[in-house]
Design an enzyme around this catalytic site. Sequence first.
Site, short mmCIF file in Angstrom:
data_model
loop_
_atom_site.label_atom_id
_atom_site.label_comp_id
_atom_site.label_asym_id
_atom_site.label_seq_id
_atom_site.Cartn_x
_atom_site.Cartn_y
_atom_site.Cartn_z
N GLU A 19 0.92 -1.34 0.13
CA GLU A 19 0.03 -0.13 -0.15
C GLU A 19 0.87 1.10 -0.20
O GLU A 19 0.55 2.38 -0.51
CB GLU A 19 -1.08 -0.09 1.27
CG GLU A 19 -1.90 -0.97 0.93
CD GLU A 19 -2.76 -1.18 2.65
OE1 GLU A 19 -3.92 -0.71 2.17
OE2 GLU A 19 -2.60 -1.56 3.39
N GLU A 44 -3.37 -10.02 3.66
CA GLU A 44 -4.32 -9.75 4.92
C GLU A 44 -5.34 -11.03 5.22
O GLU A 44 -5.94 -11.19 6.22
CB GLU A 44 -5.34 -8.44 4.55
CG GLU A 44 -4.32 -7.24 4.52
CD GLU A 44 -3.55 -6.94 3.62
OE1 GLU A 44 -3.26 -7.71 2.67
OE2 GLU A 44 -2.88 -5.73 3.58
C1 1HE Z 1 7.32 -8.79 11.79
C2 1HE Z 1 6.57 -8.32 10.75
C3 1HE Z 1 5.41 -7.82 10.77
C4 1HE Z 1 8.28 -9.79 10.06
N1 1HE Z 1 4.98 -7.39 12.02
N2 1HE Z 1 6.91 -8.11 12.91
N3 1HE Z 1 2.60 -8.69 6.81
C5 1HE Z 1 2.86 -9.90 6.73
O1 1HE Z 1 1.78 -10.98 6.87
C6 1HE Z 1 4.27 -10.23 6.24
C7 1HE Z 1 4.63 -10.89 7.58
N4 1HE Z 1 6.33 -11.18 7.39
C8 1HE Z 1 6.66 -11.94 6.58
O2 1HE Z 1 6.00 -12.89 6.08
C9 1HE Z 1 8.16 -12.34 6.68
O3 1HE Z 1 8.65 -11.59 8.02
C10 1HE Z 1 8.91 -11.73 5.42
C11 1HE Z 1 8.59 -12.68 4.21
C12 1HE Z 1 8.58 -10.32 5.34
C13 1HE Z 1 10.54 -11.76 5.78
O4 1HE Z 1 10.87 -13.08 6.23
P1 1HE Z 1 12.21 -13.21 6.97
O5 1HE Z 1 12.54 -14.87 7.09
O6 1HE Z 1 13.41 -12.61 6.12
O7 1HE Z 1 11.98 -12.57 8.29
P2 1HE Z 1 11.44 -13.11 9.53
O8 1HE Z 1 12.32 -14.00 10.33
O9 1HE Z 1 10.17 -13.80 9.32
O10 1HE Z 1 11.27 -11.77 10.54
C14 1HE Z 1 12.20 -11.26 11.26
C15 1HE Z 1 11.62 -10.43 12.22
O11 1HE Z 1 10.88 -9.52 11.97
C16 1HE Z 1 10.83 -11.29 13.45
O12 1HE Z 1 10.96 -10.94 14.62
P3 1HE Z 1 11.98 -11.30 15.53
O13 1HE Z 1 11.77 -10.56 16.77
O14 1HE Z 1 11.55 -13.08 15.68
O15 1HE Z 1 13.38 -11.49 15.02
C17 1HE Z 1 9.50 -11.39 12.89
O16 1HE Z 1 8.63 -11.39 13.74
C18 1HE Z 1 9.41 -9.52 12.32
N5 1HE Z 1 8.43 -9.31 11.57
N6 1HE Z 1 7.34 -8.97 9.73
C19 1HE Z 1 5.71 -7.51 13.00
N7 1HE Z 1 4.53 -7.57 9.65
C20 1HE Z 1 -2.82 -1.14 7.74
S1 1HE Z 1 -3.37 -2.67 7.05
C21 1HE Z 1 -2.11 -3.25 6.14
C22 1HE Z 1 -2.32 -4.91 6.67
C23 1HE Z 1 -1.05 -5.57 6.41
O17 1HE Z 1 0.01 -5.15 6.23
S2 1HE Z 1 -1.27 -7.17 6.28
C24 1HE Z 1 0.32 -7.90 6.15
C25 1HE Z 1 1.19 -7.89 7.45
#
Ligand code: 1HE
Length: 261
Positions: A115, A135
Amino acid sequence: MSTDLVTYELKGDVALIGLNRPDKRNALNEATVTALGEAIDKAGDEAAAAVLFGHGKVFSAGLDLAELAARLDPDAPFPRRRPRQLWHETFDRIARGYIPVVAAVHGAVVGGGLELAAAAHIRVADETAFFGLPEGQRGIFVGGGGSVRVQRIIGYPTMADMMLTGRLYSAREAVEIRLAQYVVPPGEAVAKAVELAQKIAKNSQNTNWMITNVLPRMNDMSHDDGLFMEHLNSAAKKPPSSLERLTSFLDKKAEPLKQPE
Ligand code: 1HE
């Protein structure tokens, strides 16, 4: 910036704005979106174009799901006031602000990250970029203007497919659905975006403003109102630089347009 969640650098006429929460994959929490808004305002004051990018492995993983989960906790206090639409307000300051913004994306460009990229006027993707709207998998809905902005770029059938099935698009596929305008090798998105921003910065700022602020509004108008709006803008008083630009062409001093290779 008031935080280090967003970096800001002015290079000539181009502002470089970087999302800077690499350990959380540039997940957008309230503080980051607030800092982004400050950076955009600063760029609007002093630059002629901006490049928006993400530090670290990805452009942005979208909404900070941890922050949202904390808010959804049944024991969390009900907000005293209805929160303002921080995302809408901030992303609109990008999309309809003072200057054109080029997004340079790589890795995940998902959910709110997509977005945000959609609020920019041009998107340059490197080959590692992938685009998605997960989402549905997270039990939430788009909230950063995607229902209007992303849907307008890719259309309902493609957006519905992305949201219902969780389909992800590669950088090359993203060009086909108009989410990206350029694809470059890994690691080269920012350089390409800066090159484009430097070109954009050389245009008349008045015309750039019409392209970013008038054209998108015409999408909301009827045929007749759109033509009237076009007339108002094309007939409006022009800055002195317009005459200089016309004269420069007529005197054969302007850079010639070349057929693309
Ligand atoms: C996060 C987030 C997040 C990572 N909020 N903490 N977005 C999603 O559904 C995407 C969620 N994220 C992922 O699918 C993956 O993280 C990625 C594909 C983007 C990257 O993967 P990777 O293997 O490089 O990283 P990771 O190990 O998954 O994440 C690293 C850290 O970032 C980890 O935290 P840690 O404390 O365990 O190291 C994750 O928890 C953190 N992290 N993404 C919070 N999104 C206004 S409406 C909009 C609605 C949306 O955006 S819905 C989509 C949300």
